[in-house]
Design an enzyme around this catalytic site. Structure first.
Site, short mmCIF file in Angstrom:
data_model
loop_
_atom_site.label_atom_id
_atom_site.label_comp_id
_atom_site.label_asym_id
_atom_site.label_seq_id
_atom_site.Cartn_x
_atom_site.Cartn_y
_atom_site.Cartn_z
N ILE A 202 0.86 -1.19 0.00
CA ILE A 202 0.00 0.00 0.00
C ILE A 202 0.90 1.24 0.00
CG2 ILE A 202 -1.76 1.32 1.27
CD1 ILE A 202 -2.81 -1.35 0.22
N HIS A 203 0.70 2.13 -0.99
CA HIS A 203 1.58 3.29 -1.02
C HIS A 203 0.94 4.55 -1.60
CE1 HIS A 203 1.83 2.46 -5.31
NE2 HIS A 203 2.43 3.62 -5.46
N ARG A 204 -0.18 4.44 -2.30
CA ARG A 204 -0.71 5.60 -3.01
C ARG A 204 -1.15 6.69 -2.03
NH1 ARG A 204 -1.41 5.33 -8.42
NH2 ARG A 204 -1.12 3.27 -9.35
#
Length: 362
Positions: A202-204
């Site tokens: 998860i990074h956005r």
């Protein structure tokens, strides 16, 4: 011929690894510029080492910052490089701030822009990546589209000249790397067994704010309490939020780690039963290796994988993420087999190099 290639983030290192090597093998003089957008070692240097990417000729050292600030600093520094080097083509990859900065700087100096991974659309203008890719496509003279859908997206926007459907460079790299990775060693290192865990990335920006991330976090803990192992290499942006919110896994089955190398990521993607990811690149890599993805977003650039029924959009909804992962993990939801060749035959990088160097292609 001289080409300036611009990279700055994980997906770009992956794609540039194989294209840069083949450009140089072809005798093209390449100047590699690393903007410094990803400055953590495991997000940057290790990719250069593993993928045998040449050392950057320029390292701009931009680092993090607000989107406008980061892009502006890159523009200033990229312009200096382009004025100094006077390349025939500026080659940019994907949809990051590095992509847009490289393309804008080149365009304003009347240097032709070539865009690898052109034509992707989520049709969500709230995403910074969507703005970056749309603007880059509209100022590029050479557009390397990975799929038929990407070509059609460009056509809808009136872009037909200079468009080439070449396939996906990441497929080329995945095929190459998969044959080199010691999967057993990687799994043993992290205490994992084939198809007995869920991989999480998860990074956005839209998923690393409190309200949305907590929905994802609750789903991870709920799955872990069900007895499923989850392995979560944490992006620096996500790590900051976890630390700010003082979040701690509620089960030993949820393991948080530092970012992993690309070779390790390939091994994990190949051996996971399911992947939870908001990364476009990981969605594709999962497909390459037959591992379905649950996507905590409302849309994806790789819509063909959702339409086919391989990947699944869950939105940022705890129950939906949980139900899809539980079904895929335990067999309640069928995992599609006999997958189509959406992304070409593994020769995208050869086609790109042929076009850039002026050879015939088709």
């Amino acid at each position: 011929m001289k080409v300036v290639s611009v990279v700055g983030a994980r997906p770009q290192f992956v794609k540039a690894g194989i294209v840069s090597r083949k450009l140089r093998d072809k005798g093209v003089k390449e100047i590699l510029v690393h903007t410094g957008q990803h400055y953590d070692f495991n997000m940057s240097n290790v990719f250069f080492r593993e993928l045998r990417i040449p050392n950057p000729d320029y390292y701009l050292g931009i680092g993090s910052g607000m989107h406008g600030e980061q892009t502006g600093k890159m523009l200033i520094e990229m312009e200096k490089v382009l004025v100094e080097e006077k390349p025939d083509i500026a080659l940019v990859y994907g949809d990051t701030n590095s992509t847009l900065a490289g393309a804008l700087a080149a365009s304003k100096l009347h240097i032709p822009v070539a865009h690898v991974e052109a034509g992707l659309r989520s049709y969500n203008r709230k995403m910074p990546e969507e703005i970056n890719r749309v603007l880059t496509d509209h100022i590029s003279e050479i557009l390397f589209a990975p799929t038929d859908v990407a070509v059609e997206n460009l056509k809808k926007e009136g872009i037909t000249k200079g468009v080439y459907k070449v396939g996906d460079v990441m497929f080329d790299v995945a095929l190459e790397v998969a044959g080199k990775v010691n999967e057993k060693k990687v799994l043993n290192k992290y205490g994992l067994k084939p198809e007995k865990f869920i991989l999480v990335t998860i990074h956005r920006a839209e998923n690393t704010v409190e309200e949305t991330f907590l929905q994802i976090w609750k789903a991870l803990n709920k799955l872990a309490k069900l007895g499923i192992k989850l392995f979560f290499p944490v992006h620096p942006r996500t790590k900051k939020l976890i630390e700010k919110l003082e979040l701690v896994p509620e089960s030993k089955n949820l393991t948080l780690t530092e970012p992993v190398s690309y070779f390790e990521m390939v091994a994990l993607e190949k051996n996971a039963k399911v992947i939870i990811t908001d990364s476009g690149g990981v969605q594709k890599e999962g497909f390459f290796f037959g591992t379905p993805c649950v996507i905590p977003r409302e849309e994806t650039e790789w819509i063909e994988l959702v339409d086919f029924g391989f990947n699944h959009l869950a939105g940022v909804n705890t129950e939906k993420i949980f139900e899809l992962c539980e079904g895929l993990f335990f067999g309640g939801i069928e995992i599609q087999k006999n997958l189509p060749k959406f992304y070409g035959d593994g020769s995208a990088s050869d086609k790109i190099v042929s076009i850039i160097s002026g050879d015939d292609f088709e």
